[in-house]
Design a protein around this motif. Structure first.
Motif, PDB file in Angstrom:
ATOM      1  N   GLU A  96       0.823  -1.198   0.000  1.00  0.00           N
ATOM      2  CA  GLU A  96       0.000   0.000   0.000  1.00  0.00           C
ATOM      3  C   GLU A  96       0.861   1.253   0.000  1.00  0.00           C
ATOM      4  O   GLU A  96       0.542   2.233  -0.637  1.00  0.00           O
ATOM      5  N   SER A  97       1.961   1.182   0.728  1.00  0.00           N
ATOM      6  CA  SER A  97       2.768   2.383   0.881  1.00  0.00           C
ATOM      7  C   SER A  97       3.635   2.611  -0.352  1.00  0.00           C
ATOM      8  O   SER A  97       4.195   3.672  -0.527  1.00  0.00           O
ATOM      9  N   ALA A  98       3.730   1.606  -1.201  1.00  0.00           N
ATOM     10  CA  ALA A  98       4.639   1.732  -2.335  1.00  0.00           C
ATOM     11  C   ALA A  98       3.942   2.380  -3.519  1.00  0.00           C
ATOM     12  O   ALA A  98       3.255   1.734  -4.286  1.00  0.00           O
ATOM     13  N   GLY A  99       4.119   3.672  -3.659  1.00  0.00           N
ATOM     14  CA  GLY A  99       3.751   4.372  -4.868  1.00  0.00           C
ATOM     15  C   GLY A  99       2.286   4.354  -5.225  1.00  0.00           C
ATOM     16  O   GLY A  99       1.423   4.500  -4.384  1.00  0.00           O
ATOM     17  N   ALA A 100       2.014   4.193  -6.502  1.00  0.00           N
ATOM     18  CA  ALA A 100       0.694   4.466  -7.038  1.00  0.00           C
ATOM     19  C   ALA A 100      -0.195   3.234  -7.080  1.00  0.00           C
ATOM     20  O   ALA A 100      -0.890   3.000  -8.046  1.00  0.00           O
ATOM     21  N   ARG A 101      -0.144   2.430  -6.050  1.00  0.00           N
ATOM     22  CA  ARG A 101      -1.032   1.270  -6.046  1.00  0.00           C
ATOM     23  C   ARG A 101      -2.424   1.728  -5.656  1.00  0.00           C
ATOM     24  O   ARG A 101      -2.615   2.381  -4.649  1.00  0.00           O
ATOM     25  N   VAL A 102      -3.381   1.415  -6.499  1.00  0.00           N
ATOM     26  CA  VAL A 102      -4.749   1.865  -6.255  1.00  0.00           C
ATOM     27  C   VAL A 102      -5.683   0.669  -6.412  1.00  0.00           C
ATOM     28  O   VAL A 102      -5.266  -0.402  -6.848  1.00  0.00           O
ATOM     29  N   ARG A 103      -6.934   0.859  -6.047  1.00  0.00           N
ATOM     30  CA  ARG A 103      -7.895  -0.224  -6.152  1.00  0.00           C
ATOM     31  C   ARG A 103      -8.794  -0.031  -7.364  1.00  0.00           C
ATOM     32  O   ARG A 103      -9.244   1.075  -7.628  1.00  0.00           O
ATOM     33  N   SER A 104      -9.012  -1.120  -8.056  1.00  0.00           N
ATOM     34  CA  SER A 104      -9.950  -1.092  -9.169  1.00  0.00           C
ATOM     35  C   SER A 104     -11.308  -1.516  -8.622  1.00  0.00           C
ATOM     36  O   SER A 104     -11.452  -2.592  -8.067  1.00  0.00           O
ATOM     37  N   LEU A 105     -12.291  -0.653  -8.738  1.00  0.00           N
ATOM     38  CA  LEU A 105     -13.551  -0.855  -8.026  1.00  0.00           C
ATOM     39  C   LEU A 105     -14.712  -1.242  -8.919  1.00  0.00           C
ATOM     40  O   LEU A 105     -15.678  -1.840  -8.471  1.00  0.00           O
ATOM     41  N   TRP A 106     -14.639  -0.879 -10.187  1.00  0.00           N
ATOM     42  CA  TRP A 106     -15.832  -0.983 -11.016  1.00  0.00           C
ATOM     43  C   TRP A 106     -15.404  -0.877 -12.469  1.00  0.00           C
ATOM     44  O   TRP A 106     -14.426  -0.201 -12.778  1.00  0.00           O
ATOM     45  N   SER A 107     -16.100  -1.560 -13.349  1.00  0.00           N
ATOM     46  CA  SER A 107     -15.852  -1.394 -14.776  1.00  0.00           C
ATOM     47  C   SER A 107     -17.162  -1.042 -15.447  1.00  0.00           C
ATOM     48  O   SER A 107     -18.196  -1.607 -15.099  1.00  0.00           O
ATOM     49  N   GLY A 108     -17.123  -0.125 -16.378  1.00  0.00           N
ATOM     50  CA  GLY A 108     -18.368   0.258 -17.044  1.00  0.00           C
ATOM     51  C   GLY A 108     -18.092   1.105 -18.256  1.00  0.00           C
ATOM     52  O   GLY A 108     -16.991   1.070 -18.810  1.00  0.00           O
ATOM     53  N   THR A 109     -19.090   1.873 -18.647  1.00  0.00           N
ATOM     54  CA  THR A 109     -19.012   2.634 -19.884  1.00  0.00           C
ATOM     55  C   THR A 109     -19.520   4.048 -19.660  1.00  0.00           C
ATOM     56  O   THR A 109     -20.590   4.231 -19.083  1.00  0.00           O
ATOM     57  N   ILE A 110     -18.733   5.021 -20.108  1.00  0.00           N
ATOM     58  CA  ILE A 110     -19.246   6.393 -20.119  1.00  0.00           C
ATOM     59  C   ILE A 110     -20.102   6.528 -21.367  1.00  0.00           C
ATOM     60  O   ILE A 110     -19.639   6.217 -22.460  1.00  0.00           O
ATOM     61  N   GLU A 163      -7.672  -7.273  12.588  1.00  0.00           N
ATOM     62  CA  GLU A 163      -8.618  -6.373  11.946  1.00  0.00           C
ATOM     63  C   GLU A 163      -8.221  -4.928  12.202  1.00  0.00           C
ATOM     64  O   GLU A 163      -7.582  -4.621  13.197  1.00  0.00           O
ATOM     65  N   ALA A 164      -8.620  -4.059  11.298  1.00  0.00           N
ATOM     66  CA  ALA A 164      -8.279  -2.650  11.453  1.00  0.00           C
ATOM     67  C   ALA A 164      -8.842  -2.118  12.760  1.00  0.00           C
ATOM     68  O   ALA A 164      -9.964  -2.448  13.144  1.00  0.00           O
ATOM     69  N   ALA A 165      -8.035  -1.314  13.470  1.00  0.00           N
ATOM     70  CA  ALA A 165      -8.470  -0.766  14.752  1.00  0.00           C
ATOM     71  C   ALA A 165      -9.591   0.244  14.568  1.00  0.00           C
ATOM     72  O   ALA A 165     -10.453   0.394  15.405  1.00  0.00           O
ATOM     73  N   GLU A 166      -9.551   0.973  13.455  1.00  0.00           N
ATOM     74  CA  GLU A 166     -10.626   1.911  13.155  1.00  0.00           C
ATOM     75  C   GLU A 166     -11.299   1.440  11.875  1.00  0.00           C
ATOM     76  O   GLU A 166     -10.698   0.728  11.092  1.00  0.00           O
ATOM     77  N   GLU A 167     -12.529   1.869  11.715  1.00  0.00           N
ATOM     78  CA  GLU A 167     -13.203   1.592  10.459  1.00  0.00           C
ATOM     79  C   GLU A 167     -12.396   2.266   9.353  1.00  0.00           C
ATOM     80  O   GLU A 167     -12.194   3.469   9.370  1.00  0.00           O
ATOM     81  N   THR A 168     -11.894   1.480   8.418  1.00  0.00           N
ATOM     82  CA  THR A 168     -11.177   2.109   7.323  1.00  0.00           C
ATOM     83  C   THR A 168     -12.152   2.403   6.198  1.00  0.00           C
ATOM     84  O   THR A 168     -13.268   1.902   6.188  1.00  0.00           O
ATOM     85  N   GLU A 169     -11.705   3.204   5.260  1.00  0.00           N
ATOM     86  CA  GLU A 169     -12.585   3.596   4.177  1.00  0.00           C
ATOM     87  C   GLU A 169     -13.006   2.390   3.338  1.00  0.00           C
ATOM     88  O   GLU A 169     -12.285   1.415   3.245  1.00  0.00           O
ATOM     89  N   ALA A 170     -14.154   2.492   2.726  1.00  0.00           N
ATOM     90  CA  ALA A 170     -14.663   1.407   1.899  1.00  0.00           C
ATOM     91  C   ALA A 170     -13.693   1.132   0.758  1.00  0.00           C
ATOM     92  O   ALA A 170     -12.877   1.961   0.405  1.00  0.00           O
ATOM     93  N   GLY A 171     -13.745  -0.027   0.178  1.00  0.00           N
ATOM     94  CA  GLY A 171     -12.849  -0.344  -0.922  1.00  0.00           C
ATOM     95  C   GLY A 171     -12.047  -1.582  -0.602  1.00  0.00           C
ATOM     96  O   GLY A 171     -11.363  -2.116  -1.450  1.00  0.00           O
ATOM     97  N   GLY A 172     -12.119  -2.040   0.617  1.00  0.00           N
ATOM     98  CA  GLY A 172     -11.453  -3.279   0.994  1.00  0.00           C
ATOM     99  C   GLY A 172     -11.980  -4.399   0.115  1.00  0.00           C
ATOM    100  O   GLY A 172     -13.159  -4.452  -0.180  1.00  0.00           O
ATOM    101  N   GLY A 173     -11.104  -5.270  -0.317  1.00  0.00           N
ATOM    102  CA  GLY A 173     -11.557  -6.387  -1.128  1.00  0.00           C
ATOM    103  C   GLY A 173     -11.460  -6.126  -2.614  1.00  0.00           C
ATOM    104  O   GLY A 173     -11.519  -7.052  -3.398  1.00  0.00           O
ATOM    105  N   ALA A 174     -11.275  -4.872  -3.013  1.00  0.00           N
ATOM    106  CA  ALA A 174     -11.151  -4.606  -4.437  1.00  0.00           C
ATOM    107  C   ALA A 174      -9.748  -4.974  -4.911  1.00  0.00           C
ATOM    108  O   ALA A 174      -8.822  -5.079  -4.132  1.00  0.00           O
ATOM    109  N   LYS A 175      -9.632  -5.151  -6.222  1.00  0.00           N
ATOM    110  CA  LYS A 175      -8.350  -5.555  -6.771  1.00  0.00           C
ATOM    111  C   LYS A 175      -7.339  -4.403  -6.702  1.00  0.00           C
ATOM    112  O   LYS A 175      -7.643  -3.286  -7.077  1.00  0.00           O
ATOM    113  N   VAL A 176      -6.136  -4.712  -6.217  1.00  0.00           N
ATOM    114  CA  VAL A 176      -5.100  -3.680  -6.124  1.00  0.00           C
ATOM    115  C   VAL A 176      -4.230  -3.729  -7.370  1.00  0.00           C
ATOM    116  O   VAL A 176      -3.728  -4.777  -7.751  1.00  0.00           O
TER     117      VAL A 176
END
Lengths: 334, 260
Positions: free
Chosen positions: A17-31, A258-271
């Motif tokens: 997570e701390s290494a650079g631009a790793r982000v989560r892919s949450l959804w695929s769709g069409t504009i 488990e996280a000590a605080e509620e972390t932001e949604a997005g857990g479980g998405a592909k990194v």
């Protein structure tokens, strides 16, 4: 391209997570832009703060949350739970999963652009959470066209889309050749000075305004200073952690805490790696950096680090990987 | 009914202190539910347990640990964490002022209206000066034991403080130069611009409602009365075509709509 919508991956490792631009892919769709369709992947645009902690006991055993029935006292599984709404007169109305589904917006893979508005007309008050859109189709042409056109006209697109059973109002904003999707709050979530009860305007003395204006001028710069915007809390926390680790003080090896605080949604998405994605789908020369990094994130170096790490862990009799988290039922919907 | 201030502070600008009260500019309208046991509809309690044994852990035995690797963490003792808590202060330090467009929207987290606390004239004078200079202020303060960064701006003559994300959280781009094959042609750019203009509008947030929330509340009310309501799904369709053709067809459709 395989659908990522329902795919769940184990929790991202803290060091990844701390290494650079790793982000989560949450959804695929069409504009959908008039009759034009642009396939996109929705990615997180904000990295979590490096202040999250896990809950353990004094000996370092991982802790987790467990639901109990307040009447019977026994442990409950996720499947034993339902949601109840307490009405003003204290009545509890149970809403079943089927009923939630019956009112949920229709599943749709479209981000429908309804209108183009001048960016400056969207007040900062409305912005909720930023995401990136990465081109997902065979050609990035329509994507590039939309970004270029918005940039040229100074307009941003307003639209809506459905993700995980919620309909979001969004603004699509061009950001240096990349499209950003910002979720917006609904108008009825924004308070007004009148609704808060702020006092009516009173005209201040001109001399006083000029005085303030002079002081503002003395502190005015063209640019922000990134050094002022760094995460001091995270830095202090990290230096404390580092010194303790060096001294072998309180170092533990918890499994799946488990996280000590509620972390932001997005857990479980592909990194995924944002720069890698953009270089593949949009532009080979794309560079991603966090605002505080003076140097762009170096992909090759990062990969080497990661490889070194994974070979190091393999030597250590393969520790048990963190188990996939059971989705925690959230008491909050909508 | 007037809202309650969540915090009071003082904007420090040179020799001036401007007292302000913080009010959330956002009203949480989420529909909140209680978690219940399905069988007897009794509320559930959340226990913190050891994952390996499932046994309850008393509060005084809970610790926070910071992960430093895949399987390594460092426990931070409560007194160590206490030392990291920033000292309490009412000061809101103004670090600098910048043009509003120096900060992208992705920095913004949550907005607060500031109201005057004490000297109303100073409050409105500061707001008037900010508007005159067409800048926003970058501020730093400690509120409820946490450090905050924010941008102070003027909305309809009132001061608004929007908390900001940290530099480490915000990603930015450079060097995006699409391949030749993905670079749009001049005619496509022209058509796309026409299309944007054809559905150009003013930002009108009142136009959008959170329909899901409304349907959910209707469902709850109906159930509370012992009724049932029928779901009414909305159908959407999406046509396909070549880029230039689609642009042309879209412009035509948008024009028709405007005439109608």
């Amino acid at each position: 391209m395989p659908s990522r919508k329902r795919q769940r991956e184990p929790e991202a490792r803290a060091d990844e997570e701390s290494a650079g631009a790793r982000v989560r892919s949450l959804w695929s769709g069409t504009i959908t832009f008039g009759l034009v369709s642009i396939p996109v992947d929705l990615l997180t645009a904000v990295r979590p703060r490096q202040t999250a902690m896990k809950l353990v006991d004094t000996e370092g055993h991982a802790l987790g949350r467990q639901y109990h029935c307040s009447k019977e006292g026994k442990k409950l599984d996720y499947d034993d739970l339902v949601r109840g709404y307490e009405t003003d007169d204290g009545k509890m109305v149970v809403i079943t999963d089927q009923e939630f589904e019956s009112v949920a917006p229709e599943m749709s893979a479209d981000i429908e652009l309804r209108s183009f508005v001048p960016l400056e007309q969207v007040p900062a008050l409305y912005f909720q959470k930023p995401y990136f859109l990465a081109p997902a189709g065979k050609s990035a042409k329509a994507y590039v066209l939309l970004a270029a056109t918005m940039e040229r006209t100074g307009r941003v697109a307003i639209g809506s889309f459905v993700m995980r059973g919620h309909e979001y109002l969004v603004a699509i904003v061009p950001d240096n050749g990349v499209l950003r999707l910002d979720t917006l709050r609904y108008a009825d979530e924004i308070r007004t000075p009148a609704s808060i009860g702020l006092p009516k305007h009173s005209k201040p003395a001109a001399a006083k305004v000029t005085q303030f204006a002079r002081q503002i001028e003395a502190l005015t710069h063209e640019q922000i200073d990134i050094a002022e915007l760094q995460d001091q809390e995270a830095r202090q926390l990290q230096s404390l952690v580092e010194s303790k680790q060096k001294a072998h003080d309180d170092v533990i090896h918890p499994k799946g805490a488990e996280a000590a605080e509620e972390t932001e949604a997005g857990g479980g998405a592909k990194v995924i790696d944002l720069m890698e994605v953009l270089r593949k789908s949009l532009s080979r020369s794309a560079v991603v950096r966090t605002a505080e990094a003076s140097e762009p994130i170096d992909l090759a170096e990062r990969r080497a680090q990661r490889d070194a790490r994974s070979s190091a862990t393999k030597k250590k009799s393969a520790p048990a990987k963190a188990k996939r988290k059971t989705p925690r039922k959230r008491a909050k919907r909508s | 009914m007037a809202a309650r201030a969540i915090w009071k502070g003082e904007l420090k600008l040179g020799k001036h202190n401007v007292g302000v009260k913080f009010f959330s500019a956002i009203e949480d309208r989420s529909v909140r539910f209680h978690l219940l046991h399905e069988k007897d509809q009794a509320p559930v309690e959340q226990h913190i347990v050891r994952k390996d044994t499932g046994k309850d852990v008393p509060r005084e035995d809970m610790r926070k640990a910071f992960a430093v690797g895949a399987n390594t963490a460092v426990i931070l003792q409560p007194e160590e964490l206490e030392e990291l808590v920033p000292p309490e202060s009412r000061d809101i330090e103004l670090l600098r002022f910048v043009p509003a467009d120096a900060i992208g929207d992705q920095w913004y987290e949550r907005a607060y209206y500031l109201g005057p606390d004490g000297h109303t004239e100073d409050y409105f004078a500061f707001g008037a000066a900010l508007s005159r200079k067409e800048v926003i202020g970058i501020a730093r303060w400690v509120m409820r034991k946490k450090r905050y960064l924010g941008a102070i701006s003027v909305v309809d003559g009132y001061l608004v403080m929007t908390t900001m994300r940290r530099a480490e959280q915000v990603l930015s781009f450079s060097g995006v130069e699409p391949a030749k094959s993905a670079t749009p042609q001049a005619n496509e750019l022209k058509l796309a611009e026409q299309l944007v203009k054809s559905i150009e509008a003013d930002f009108d947030p009142q136009q959008w409602q959170n329909e899901y929330r409304e349907r959910l509340l209707e469902l709850i009310e109906a159930k509370a009365r012992g009724e049932k309501i029928k779901p009414v799904p909305v159908k959407k369709k999406r046509p396909e075509g070549s880029l230039a053709d689609s642009l042309k067809a879209s412009i035509a459709a948008a024009k028709e709509k405007k005439v109608a």
